[in-house]
Design an enzyme around this catalytic site. Structure first.
Site, PDB file in Angstrom:
ATOM      1  N   ARG A   1       0.815  -1.218   0.000  1.00 20.36           N
ATOM      2  CA  ARG A   1       0.000   0.000   0.000  1.00 20.36           C
ATOM      3  C   ARG A   1       0.844   1.260   0.000  1.00 20.36           C
ATOM      4  O   ARG A   1       0.497   2.257  -0.640  1.00 20.36           O
ATOM      5  CB  ARG A   1      -0.915  -0.009   1.244  1.00 20.36           C
ATOM      6  CG  ARG A   1      -1.638   1.301   1.512  1.00 20.36           C
ATOM      7  CD  ARG A   1      -2.369   1.237   2.856  1.00 20.36           C
ATOM      8  NE  ARG A   1      -1.458   0.955   3.955  1.00 20.36           N
ATOM      9  CZ  ARG A   1      -0.718   1.877   4.573  1.00 20.36           C
ATOM     10  NH1 ARG A   1      -0.762   3.139   4.175  1.00 20.36           N
ATOM     11  NH2 ARG A   1       0.080   1.542   5.586  1.00 20.36           N
TER      12      ARG A   1
ATOM     13  N   ARG B   1     -14.668 -16.919  25.812  1.00 20.20           N
ATOM     14  CA  ARG B   1     -15.137 -15.718  25.118  1.00 20.20           C
ATOM     15  C   ARG B   1     -14.481 -14.440  25.646  1.00 20.20           C
ATOM     16  O   ARG B   1     -15.029 -13.349  25.488  1.00 20.20           O
ATOM     17  CB  ARG B   1     -16.660 -15.614  25.250  1.00 20.20           C
ATOM     18  CG  ARG B   1     -17.390 -16.825  24.698  1.00 20.20           C
ATOM     19  CD  ARG B   1     -18.884 -16.743  24.936  1.00 20.20           C
ATOM     20  NE  ARG B   1     -19.573 -17.948  24.468  1.00 20.20           N
ATOM     21  CZ  ARG B   1     -20.878 -18.157  24.564  1.00 20.20           C
ATOM     22  NH1 ARG B   1     -21.648 -17.222  25.128  1.00 20.20           N
ATOM     23  NH2 ARG B   1     -21.420 -19.277  24.134  1.00 20.20           N
TER      24      ARG B   1
ATOM     25  N   CYS C   1      -3.871  -2.645  13.258  1.00 18.91           N
ATOM     26  CA  CYS C   1      -2.934  -3.715  12.913  1.00 18.91           C
ATOM     27  C   CYS C   1      -2.986  -4.795  13.990  1.00 18.91           C
ATOM     28  O   CYS C   1      -3.224  -5.958  13.702  1.00 18.91           O
ATOM     29  CB  CYS C   1      -1.528  -3.153  12.768  1.00 18.91           C
ATOM     30  SG  CYS C   1      -1.345  -1.985  11.407  1.00 18.91           S
TER      31      CYS C   1
ATOM     32  N   SER D   1      -1.397  -7.241  10.350  1.00 15.89           N
ATOM     33  CA  SER D   1      -0.276  -6.678   9.601  1.00 15.89           C
ATOM     34  C   SER D   1       0.791  -6.263  10.594  1.00 15.89           C
ATOM     35  O   SER D   1       0.497  -5.553  11.555  1.00 15.89           O
ATOM     36  CB  SER D   1      -0.741  -5.469   8.787  1.00 15.89           C
ATOM     37  OG  SER D   1       0.346  -4.815   8.163  1.00 15.89           O
ATOM     38  N   CYS D   2       2.017  -6.703  10.364  1.00 18.87           N
ATOM     39  CA  CYS D   2       3.089  -6.405  11.319  1.00 18.87           C
ATOM     40  C   CYS D   2       4.342  -5.918  10.608  1.00 18.87           C
ATOM     41  O   CYS D   2       4.947  -6.639   9.811  1.00 18.87           O
ATOM     42  CB  CYS D   2       3.435  -7.644  12.142  1.00 18.87           C
ATOM     43  SG  CYS D   2       4.828  -7.379  13.262  1.00 18.87           S
ATOM     44  N   ASP D   3       4.721  -4.688  10.915  1.00 18.79           N
ATOM     45  CA  ASP D   3       6.006  -4.129  10.501  1.00 18.79           C
ATOM     46  C   ASP D   3       7.035  -4.655  11.497  1.00 18.79           C
ATOM     47  O   ASP D   3       7.212  -4.097  12.572  1.00 18.79           O
ATOM     48  CB  ASP D   3       5.917  -2.600  10.533  1.00 18.79           C
ATOM     49  CG  ASP D   3       7.240  -1.914  10.250  1.00 18.79           C
ATOM     50  OD1 ASP D   3       8.265  -2.609  10.085  1.00 18.79           O
ATOM     51  OD2 ASP D   3       7.260  -0.670  10.226  1.00 18.79           O
TER      52      ASP D   3
ATOM     53  N   ASN E   1       4.291  -3.288  19.733  1.00 21.09           N
ATOM     54  CA  ASN E   1       3.102  -4.145  19.784  1.00 21.09           C
ATOM     55  C   ASN E   1       3.228  -5.227  20.850  1.00 21.09           C
ATOM     56  O   ASN E   1       2.302  -5.445  21.637  1.00 21.09           O
ATOM     57  CB  ASN E   1       2.846  -4.793  18.426  1.00 21.09           C
ATOM     58  CG  ASN E   1       2.665  -3.808  17.293  1.00 21.09           C
ATOM     59  OD1 ASN E   1       3.073  -4.067  16.168  1.00 21.09           O
ATOM     60  ND2 ASN E   1       2.067  -2.652  17.572  1.00 21.09           N
TER      61      ASN E   1
ATOM     62  N   LEU F   1       8.930  -6.984   6.311  1.00 20.53           N
ATOM     63  CA  LEU F   1      10.029  -6.031   6.448  1.00 20.53           C
ATOM     64  C   LEU F   1      10.013  -5.145   5.208  1.00 20.53           C
ATOM     65  O   LEU F   1       9.879  -5.645   4.082  1.00 20.53           O
ATOM     66  CB  LEU F   1      11.373  -6.754   6.549  1.00 20.53           C
ATOM     67  CG  LEU F   1      11.617  -7.545   7.833  1.00 20.53           C
ATOM     68  CD1 LEU F   1      12.793  -8.499   7.648  1.00 20.53           C
ATOM     69  CD2 LEU F   1      11.879  -6.608   9.015  1.00 20.53           C
TER      70      LEU F   1
ATOM     71  N   ALA G   1       6.906   3.885   7.020  1.00 17.21           N
ATOM     72  CA  ALA G   1       6.091   3.897   5.801  1.00 17.21           C
ATOM     73  C   ALA G   1       4.669   4.285   6.171  1.00 17.21           C
ATOM     74  O   ALA G   1       4.045   3.638   7.002  1.00 17.21           O
ATOM     75  CB  ALA G   1       6.117   2.525   5.137  1.00 17.21           C
TER      76      ALA G   1
END
Length: 311
Positions: A28, A173, A192, A214-216, A224, A255, A310
């Site tokens: 993206r 739950r 994320c 999603s993990c940078d 995180n 990465l 980014a």
């Protein structure tokens, strides 16, 4: 992971595998990534252990301030910037520049956010991101004629989680999420680290499973995993449990291609040390913790490694 094996080695191994064998794609942001899909790591929280990376400095105080901000339900960067936390500035700054054409610097933008409440209200809000969904998930009530209106007060997932853990620890739950499909388009960035599930062991140990879509891995992961562990400690304390483990699962773990220097430097380092987190005070609720309630000990990281974000 066995206690004799340093917890950070699994992270470095994942970094190496992504850089060597990852699928290279245009993403993206346009920067490009190498990624693997569906990865899991486990981090013990026993004996006050906290999974801070040691092969580079992690600014855990900034991460702590962010987590406490999430728990307030606030979505405006003003209180963060006022504390010197600038990790969310890029998104509203980009929006402001596009809307006005003004080539304002990040420093000047942040100064205006802090100094001018009206400016902050207009340009500093991120939309219904993490904290809003955590503690104020939108609810709707009948308005007559088959119509519904939004209720004045949303659903507090965190309060409900605490209540559930206290009163029904064996439940499967114990979950909260920031992924509200109806609100995604209004968020500066969709969540994320999106879904958290908690599990109570028979001996009173509390584990947390975090699913991160999603993990940078080079930049974002350090915050995180620390925040997930910190939150687990706080929840455990509020529920009279002990913190056992954080299980982290990543969807697209990547990465960025412009992080080559970061990857090279970090993979050349050897992790060492076992930092500890102490909580100095148990407030009446999870929403009343303060910054000064937390102390990290025995953390002697190696030098900071910088890399571009980014957006």
């Amino acid at each position: 992971m066995a206690d004799s094996i340093h917890y950070e080695l699994q992270y470095l191994d994942l970094m190496r595998r992504i850089w060597v064998d990852g699928d290279e794609r245009v993403d993206r942001t346009g920067v490009g990534t190498r990624s693997l899909f569906g990865e899991t790591m486990r981090f013990s929280l026993k004996d006050d252990a906290i999974p801070l990376l040691t092969t580079k400095r992690v600014y855990w105080k900034t991460a702590l301030r962010e987590l406490l901000w999430f728990l307030t339900g606030d979505t405006n960067i003003r209180p963060l910037v006022a504390q010197g936390v600038k990790i969310w500035t890029d998104w509203p700054l980009e929006k402001y520049r596009k809307a006005t054409g003004e080539a304002i610097s990040a420093t000047d933008f942040e100064a205006r956010i802090v100094a001018d409440a009206d400016f902050a209200a207009k340009w500093g809000d991120l939309g219904p991101v993490y904290g809003h969904q955590w503690v104020n998930w939108p609810r709707y009530e009948p308005a007559g004629g088959g119509l519904f209106r939004r209720a004045d007060h949303g659903y507090n997932q965190i309060a409900a989680l605490i209540d559930s853990l206290k009163n029904n620890p064996g439940s499967r739950r114990h979950i909260f999420t920031g992924w509200n499909v109806a609100d995604l388009d209004r968020m500066a960035l969709p969540p994320c680290h999106m879904t958290y599930q908690f599990h109570v062991r028979s001996d009173g140990g509390l584990s947390c499973l975090l699913f991160q879509r999603s993990c940078d891995l080079g930049l974002g992961f350090a915050f995180n995993i620390f925040e997930a562990a910190l939150l687990t400690r706080m929840v455990a304390e509020q529920c009279g449990l002990y913190a056992h483990e954080v299980v982290w699962t990543g969807g697209d773990v990547h990465l960025y291609l412009n992080h080559a220097e970061l990857v090279e430097q970090q993979l050349a380092r050897v992790p060492e040390g076992k930092p500890r987190l102490r909580i100095l005070r148990r407030p009446p609720s999870i929403f009343e913790y303060r910054f000064e309630d937390f102390v990290v000990e025995d953390y002697a990281p190696q030098a900071h490694i910088s890399a571009p974000v980014a957006v």
